[in-house]
Design a protein around this motif. Sequence first.
Motif, PDB file in Angstrom:
ATOM      1  N   TYR A  74       0.832  -1.205   0.000  1.00 37.71           N
ATOM      2  CA  TYR A  74       0.000   0.000   0.000  1.00 37.71           C
ATOM      3  C   TYR A  74       0.873   1.263   0.000  1.00 37.71           C
ATOM      4  N   TYR A  75       1.917   1.234   0.813  1.00 34.51           N
ATOM      5  CA  TYR A  75       2.808   2.394   0.924  1.00 34.51           C
ATOM      6  C   TYR A  75       3.428   2.738  -0.431  1.00 34.51           C
ATOM      7  N   LEU A  76       3.915   1.729  -1.124  1.00 31.41           N
ATOM      8  CA  LEU A  76       4.564   1.976  -2.411  1.00 31.41           C
ATOM      9  C   LEU A  76       3.575   2.518  -3.443  1.00 31.41           C
ATOM     10  N   ALA A  77       2.342   2.005  -3.425  1.00 32.44           N
ATOM     11  CA  ALA A  77       1.328   2.501  -4.361  1.00 32.44           C
ATOM     12  C   ALA A  77       0.974   3.955  -4.067  1.00 32.44           C
ATOM     13  N   ILE A  78       0.857   4.292  -2.777  1.00 34.52           N
ATOM     14  CA  ILE A  78       0.547   5.674  -2.399  1.00 34.52           C
ATOM     15  C   ILE A  78       1.710   6.593  -2.736  1.00 34.52           C
ATOM     16  N   LEU A  79       2.932   6.134  -2.461  1.00 28.00           N
ATOM     17  CA  LEU A  79       4.118   6.931  -2.749  1.00 28.00           C
ATOM     18  C   LEU A  79       4.251   7.223  -4.239  1.00 28.00           C
ATOM     19  N   GLU A  80       3.931   6.243  -5.063  1.00 25.14           N
ATOM     20  CA  GLU A  80       4.017   6.439  -6.508  1.00 25.14           C
ATOM     21  C   GLU A  80       3.028   7.513  -6.980  1.00 25.14           C
ATOM     22  N   ARG A  81       1.853   7.555  -6.359  1.00 23.63           N
ATOM     23  CA  ARG A  81       0.849   8.543  -6.764  1.00 23.63           C
ATOM     24  C   ARG A  81       1.123   9.918  -6.160  1.00 23.63           C
ATOM     25  N   TYR A  82       1.650   9.953  -4.946  1.00 25.41           N
ATOM     26  CA  TYR A  82       1.900  11.229  -4.263  1.00 25.41           C
ATOM     27  C   TYR A  82       3.363  11.283  -3.813  1.00 25.41           C
ATOM     28  N   PRO A  83       4.297  11.370  -4.730  1.00 25.58           N
ATOM     29  CA  PRO A  83       5.728  11.246  -4.400  1.00 25.58           C
ATOM     30  C   PRO A  83       6.283  12.366  -3.524  1.00 25.58           C
ATOM     31  N   SER A  84       5.649  13.518  -3.514  1.00 26.38           N
ATOM     32  CA  SER A  84       6.201  14.645  -2.758  1.00 26.38           C
ATOM     33  C   SER A  84       5.550  14.838  -1.396  1.00 26.38           C
ATOM     34  N   SER A  85       4.616  13.970  -1.034  1.00 28.33           N
ATOM     35  CA  SER A  85       3.884  14.137   0.230  1.00 28.33           C
ATOM     36  C   SER A  85       4.343  13.120   1.271  1.00 28.33           C
ATOM     37  N   PRO A  86       4.546  13.569   2.513  1.00 34.84           N
ATOM     38  CA  PRO A  86       4.832  12.614   3.595  1.00 34.84           C
ATOM     39  C   PRO A  86       3.632  11.688   3.792  1.00 34.84           C
ATOM     40  N   ILE A  87       3.890  10.428   4.101  1.00 37.14           N
ATOM     41  CA  ILE A  87       2.821   9.439   4.233  1.00 37.14           C
ATOM     42  C   ILE A  87       2.823   8.864   5.647  1.00 37.14           C
ATOM     43  N   LYS A  88       1.651   8.899   6.261  1.00 37.18           N
ATOM     44  CA  LYS A  88       1.487   8.253   7.562  1.00 37.18           C
ATOM     45  C   LYS A  88       0.531   7.091   7.388  1.00 37.18           C
ATOM     46  N   GLN A  89       0.931   5.904   7.872  1.00 35.33           N
ATOM     47  CA  GLN A  89       0.088   4.724   7.786  1.00 35.33           C
ATOM     48  C   GLN A  89      -0.322   4.275   9.188  1.00 35.33           C
ATOM     49  N   LEU A  90      -1.587   3.912   9.297  1.00 38.52           N
ATOM     50  CA  LEU A  90      -2.124   3.456  10.579  1.00 38.52           C
ATOM     51  C   LEU A  90      -2.967   2.212  10.347  1.00 38.52           C
ATOM     52  N   LEU A  91      -2.650   1.150  11.059  1.00 35.06           N
ATOM     53  CA  LEU A  91      -3.444  -0.078  11.036  1.00 35.06           C
ATOM     54  C   LEU A  91      -4.310  -0.087  12.293  1.00 35.06           C
ATOM     55  N   VAL A  92      -5.621  -0.098  12.113  1.00 35.08           N
ATOM     56  CA  VAL A  92      -6.557  -0.108  13.235  1.00 35.08           C
ATOM     57  C   VAL A  92      -7.140  -1.516  13.360  1.00 35.08           C
ATOM     58  N   TYR A  93      -6.827  -2.183  14.456  1.00 32.74           N
ATOM     59  CA  TYR A  93      -7.313  -3.536  14.688  1.00 32.74           C
ATOM     60  C   TYR A  93      -8.664  -3.478  15.384  1.00 32.74           C
TER      61      TYR A  93
END
Length: 325
Positions: A74-93
């Motif tokens: 998921y991170y790589l797909a998001i990074l490819e679409r938004y390469p200049s934006s910092p990405i925060k990922q959160l897994l909610v169980y």
Amino acid sequence: MSSKDIALKDIFEEIPQRLSKILAPAPIKELLPTNFPSTELRVDFLARLEDESILHIEFQSFNDPNMPFRMLRYYLAILERYPSSPIKQLLVYVGNRKLRMKSRLRLRNLSFSYEVLDIRQIDCKVLLESSDPMDRLLACLCKVEDEAYLIEKLMRTMEGMNEEERKDYLLKALTLTELRPNLRIRLTEEVRHMPIVVRPEDIRLPKRKLKKDILYRLGLEEGKQIGLEEGKHIGLEEGKQIGLEEGKQIGLEEGKHIGLKEGLLKSAQEMLIAIIESKLGYVPEGIANRIREIKDVEFLRSLAKKLVSTSEDFMQVLATELRIS
């Protein structure tokens, strides 16, 4: 996609106000597309925050040992679409068992991590005091110390809704509480007195999976109990309209095979088996066979309630009640 995933997706399309403030490090500026056609990936929630960073949230109802690899994809797909934006990922169980998933991936040439939150770390009262109905729905999955108070809040939330809105809200609540069996039973007892009809097509699953869904398996029994009570209140004309439609959809198919009494018995048996599966993660073959031998519907219902609330050894209670050595 399971009914629980669908319910969570619908809720977050409306951005719950209080929970979004808890999960997001900055206010949400806009929702972003969640599908990535080139990779056939789809994330649960994606938004741009006011600080121009990207927030990605995944909801997980069971412990998936491959979750770090999924989050990396998921991170790589998001990074490819938004390469200049910092990405925060959160897994909610949101599952009912103890959280056991890792929050990092360590390989020889790669170090990757993300945040993990067990939603039961959030006190449900924080969300119940919100004016947003979606926050109150998600409170069902949080830390609940007073189930009666939570259910009262949900009932009050539905008071100002029209019939279709109440049905949709109730369906989502019943779906989410599949993950909290004890709360599910208490909520079901409460809504039996509400004039709301939930039909099979309201459970948005492929037809081949519909009858395996716990909401459908409980549906015949709940429908019988709710329908008899509510039939006294909704009037003859509406009763004819609902009865004819439901008869075509359920009665003709189910009636040909099992009949009313057998249908209630089968529903009670499947409900008990579903509760055992939710507690143990599987159903021992001998126990499943023993349950299907029992023809006393009231005994099956009573045992189901006892199993979701017992503090004793689960297997010992099963063995004693079912008289299995």
